[in-house]
Each structure stands twice: as C-alpha cells, then as structure tokens.
Design an enzyme around this catalytic site. Structure first.
Site, PDB file in Angstrom:
ATOM      1  N   HIS A  99      37.837  50.262  43.030  1.00  0.00           N
ATOM      2  CA  HIS A  99      37.759  50.281  44.492  1.00  0.00           C
ATOM      3  C   HIS A  99      38.784  51.316  44.947  1.00  0.00           C
ATOM      4  CE1 HIS A  99      36.933  46.028  43.431  1.00  0.00           C
ATOM      5  NE2 HIS A  99      36.147  45.973  44.482  1.00  0.00           N
ATOM      6  N   ASP A 102      42.285  50.072  44.897  1.00  0.00           N
ATOM      7  CA  ASP A 102      42.912  49.796  43.589  1.00  0.00           C
ATOM      8  C   ASP A 102      43.738  50.994  43.138  1.00  0.00           C
ATOM      9  OD1 ASP A 102      41.154  47.624  43.584  1.00  0.00           O
ATOM     10  OD2 ASP A 102      39.739  48.601  42.212  1.00  0.00           O
ATOM     11  N   GLU A 230      25.608  44.504  44.513  1.00  0.00           N
ATOM     12  CA  GLU A 230      26.036  43.451  43.587  1.00  0.00           C
ATOM     13  C   GLU A 230      25.862  42.104  44.279  1.00  0.00           C
ATOM     14  OE1 GLU A 230      29.875  44.178  41.752  1.00  0.00           O
ATOM     15  OE2 GLU A 230      30.229  42.023  41.649  1.00  0.00           O
ATOM     16  N   GLU A 266      26.262  40.461  38.146  1.00  0.00           N
ATOM     17  CA  GLU A 266      27.479  39.860  37.580  1.00  0.00           C
ATOM     18  C   GLU A 266      27.164  38.451  37.099  1.00  0.00           C
ATOM     19  OE1 GLU A 266      31.213  40.581  39.448  1.00  0.00           O
ATOM     20  OE2 GLU A 266      31.919  38.550  39.086  1.00  0.00           O
ATOM     21  N   ASP A 305      34.366  31.964  41.514  1.00  0.00           N
ATOM     22  CA  ASP A 305      34.233  33.112  40.629  1.00  0.00           C
ATOM     23  C   ASP A 305      35.490  33.205  39.768  1.00  0.00           C
ATOM     24  OD1 ASP A 305      32.987  35.426  39.788  1.00  0.00           O
ATOM     25  OD2 ASP A 305      33.511  36.619  41.541  1.00  0.00           O
ATOM     26  N   ASP A 307      35.818  34.719  36.964  1.00  0.00           N
ATOM     27  CA  ASP A 307      35.928  36.059  36.351  1.00  0.00           C
ATOM     28  C   ASP A 307      36.588  36.026  34.980  1.00  0.00           C
ATOM     29  OD1 ASP A 307      34.684  37.391  38.444  1.00  0.00           O
ATOM     30  OD2 ASP A 307      36.547  37.894  39.476  1.00  0.00           O
TER      31      ASP A 307
END
Ligand code: XLS
Ligand code: NI
Ligand code: NI
Length: 436
Positions: A99, A102, A230, A266, A305, A307
C-alpha cells in the site's frame, strides 16, 4: 548494512532436513506441472505485515519493533525498503506488494506525502533494478486515516471522495513507474455500519465511478497490469460491498466494469464469507476472472481476519488444483497477506513463517499436480454429468429442447430410474490416498 545478519539465504534441503531455516518442499527450480515451482507459485511478500506490522492488537501494544535501526520516520521508511529487499533475497521471493502508506508515512499535506513517496519509490526502483525483484501489485490505503471513517469512494462527503481519487492517482503512478503487474482495490471501509444513515445506491454508484476513473487514468499513463478487486464480507465495516466473488461480479457487470477487473482472492476472506477458499477460486475461474491470490488462512473458531501464514495442506492443494485448472497464474501470484502471531516476535519468526507458507504451497502444488495426473476426480465429475452428452441431455445443452418436448419425454419414461451416487466419502479418501 545487513538487517537480518544472523540469517543466511534459505535453500531447499528436502524433507529429511532438520534445519528450520531451509525449505523442505519448495525447490524453486524443480519442474512441476510443466513449469518451475518458482514460475508456478509466484510468491510475493506483503510489505504491510512483513515490514511494518509490530504485533499491536485491540488489547495490547506491539511486541516486535520494526524501525530498522532508525528514529526519524523517513529514515525508518528508507531502511525498511532496503531491509525488504534483503528479506526477499534471503527467502528467494521474486515479488512484493504494498500500500502507498506502507512504503512512506503520510505527511500533513498530500503534496508532502507524495514527495515522500517519490523518495522511497526511487529506492524501490533502483533496488528492483539491481535485484531483479518485481512488483506483483500496488494499492492505496484508503482506510487507515480518520478522514476515511465513513468510507473513501463510498463516503457521504464529496471532499473525501476527491481525496481518495487524488491518493489513488498517485498510487497508480508509482505502481506504473515500478512496472507493477497489478493494481488492487480492497474496500475495507467501502460498506456501512447501519442502513439508517446510508444511501447504498449512491455509494455503490460512486464506487463504480471511482473505479472507472482509475482504470481510464491508469491506462492513459501506460499501466499495463491487471486490476483486481479483493472481496471481503466484513471487517472493519459490518457489511462490506465487495462481499464475495459472486457479489463483486454482479457489481462489475452492473457498471460495465467486468472486462477491466479480475479477482484477488484471499483465503481468510473466503471463510469470513462462509465459503471455502476453493469455492471463491472456483467462482472466479468459472467466470473468467481468476487473477491473483492473497495466501493466508483463518481460524475456524474466530470470526475475524487472523491473516495466519497458510499451513493447511488440504487447502493449499485444492487451491493449487484450481490455479492449475485455470491455466496457472498470468499476471497474478501468491501474495502472503499473512503475519506471524503476536507471540512469535523475533525477526527469525518471520523467516520461519514464510518458509512454512512457501512449503505448504509447494506441497499443495505437488499434490494438485498428482490429483490431475491421477485423473480419478476429474473422470468422476465428467461421468457424473454424462447424461448431458447425448439424447435429451444434449438437447437441453444445445438449447433445442422445449418444455413440451421435455414433458413428452417424461410421460414416456415414467419416472427417473437411475440417480448415481455422489460418492463424497470415496472421493475424499482418493485425495488422502494421493496425499499420503
Ligand atoms: C485486509 C486486506 C488487505 C488487502 C490490501 O483484510 O486483506 O490487506 O489485501 O489492501
Ligand atoms: Ni488481502
Ligand atoms: Ni485480509
């Protein structure tokens, strides 16, 4: 300067090795299903989890520091970029995803923020040139800043929409400059908390307007990559508009955007939408919109989420089965949108986590290739639908059967006399037999 000085290059050592810092199943140059594993799997590093996330959660502060020996925000960002390439090099990962926020911290004005992005983009560009690493996709973080509290493209405030467009314009420019193969829309705040304050129709129209503008602008400056949406059903909003692949498909078709976007699926988002990972991949493949993957896994006992790095080989195998059936990745790849658990708080844990995820997908690829070569599953499915290959079934398929003809046909046969077993348990055991 070396940031992960006590860790060397991770090599394939095979299943018998007890060296934790080695690949057991991922052998990059080995050919599986006609291509090297490297080409089949196209692993990518997620900049946000890997380089930025410090392990904070709702109840606690970070457990791992990611300032890479610097104090000033821009110095941290610069070191982070160099550290990212060292990490990719040591893990033998060819791609990364980021991103905008980031790679460089947001400043007080858009102008200053964009100048910061340019500084870091210079570093990324030259590091890519010298290392051969590539950008799988870029995206804009249109959810973190408080201006986006009611959404970005779907905000009720036109100034917020304008800001999101301006931010995405820059994100598309740097993605293009870095030769990105993709650009992702993930609408974390593009949804609602309550319909009592929401004009859902206007919000969705506006989202489509923003996407159309982005595609047109990106193409006008020479962006050659794919655009992805996404899907995710919820979190942080209660209801996210890009709920799942089927919902996104209907949205794209309504607004005439279906030729411009593919899916970035995802795993953990699939399960949040009460689907399997394989289901989402299958819907994308069947509709010609399979694009890229955010590789991770959730926890069946938790409703958010998590992850986690993917280690469930049943899931990676069925995922890679869908990928191979879709003809493999073109511009997409396997981005580890995954983070180490908060308690796994050393730099070494990041390497161990990537090794676990890469090995799980290497196993998945090997098994998927065997499932296809074995042929029993595909043959079973083909035979299950064999009644459509001839007779009345063929007429249904080619569109010549009428209601009247089908009625006459049934009056003649009386009733359905054969309905063959679906044999689910047998097929599940075939998978186990192939796997073990
Ligand atoms: C969050 C999403 C996000 C996207 C990129 O749940 O997975 O990380 O992949 O914005
Ligand atoms: Ni993601
Ligand atoms: Ni996610």
């Amino acid at each position: 300067m070396e940031y992960f000085a006590n860790i060397g290059k991770i090599k394939y050592e095979g299943k018998q090795s007890d060296n934790p810092l080695s690949f057991k199943f991922y052998n990059p140059e080995e050919i599986v299903a006609g291509k090297t594993m490297r080409e089949q799997l196209k692993f990518a590093m997620s900049y946000w989890h890997t380089m930025c996330a410090e392990g904070t959660d709702m109840f606690g502060v970070g457990t791992i520091t990611k300032n890479y020996g610097a104090a000033d925000a821009m110095d941290i960002a610069k070191n982070k970029a160099y550290a990212a390439f060292e990490l990719m090099d040591k893990l033998d990962i060819d791609y990364y995803c980021f991103h905008d926020r980031d790679i460089a911290p947001e400043a007080d004005t858009l102008k200053e923020t964009n100048a910061r992005l340019d500084v870091i983009t210079d570093i990324l560009e030259s590091s890519m040139k010298s290392s051969g690493k590539k950008l799988l996709w870029g995206t804009a973080n249109c959810f973190g800043n408080k201006r986006y509290m009611h959404g970005a493209g779907t905000a009720p405030n036109a100034d917020v929409f304008a800001f999101a467009a301006a931010q995405i314009k820059k994100a598309v420019e740097i993605t293009t400059r870095l030769g990105g193969d993709g650009y992702v829309f993930w609408g974390g705040r593009e949804g609602y908390e309550t319909l009592l304050n929401t004009n859902m129709a206007l919000e969705q129209d506006n989202m489509a307007r923003l996407m159309r503008m982005t595609v047109d602008y990106a193409r006008s400056i020479g962006f050659k990559g794919d655009f992805y949406i996404e899907p995710k059903p919820k979190e942080p909003t209660k209801h996210q508009y890009d709920f799942d692949t089927a919902t996104v498909l209907a949205f794209l078709r309504k607004y005439g955007l279906d030729k411009d976007f593919k899916m970035n699926i995802e795993a953990n988002h699939a399960t949040l939408a009460a689907h399997t990972f394989q289901h989402e991949l299958r819907v994308a493949r069947d509709n010609g919109v399979f694009g890229s993957i955010d590789a991770n896994q959730g926890d069946m006992l938790l409703g958010w989420d998590t992850d986690q790095f993917p280690t469930n080989v049943y899931e990676t195998a069925l995922c890679m089965y869908e990928v191979l059936k879709a003809g493999g990745f073109t511009k997409g790849g396997l981005n580890f949108d995954a983070k180490t658990r908060r308690g796994s708080n050393t730099p070494e844990d990041i390497f161990l986590a990537y090794i676990a995820g890469m090995d799980a997908f290497a196993l998945g690829l090997r098994i998927a290739d065997k499932i296809i070569a074995d042929g029993r599953i595909d043959k079973f499915v083909a035979e299950r639908y064999a009644s459509y290959n001839s007779g009345i079934g063929k007429k249904i398929i080619n569109g010549t059967a009428t209601m009247a003809e089908l009625e006459a046909y049934v009056l003649n046969i009386g009733d359905v006399t054969t309905n063959i077993s679906g044999k689910q348990e047998y097929l599940e055991n075939v998978i186990n037999q192939i796997m073990f």
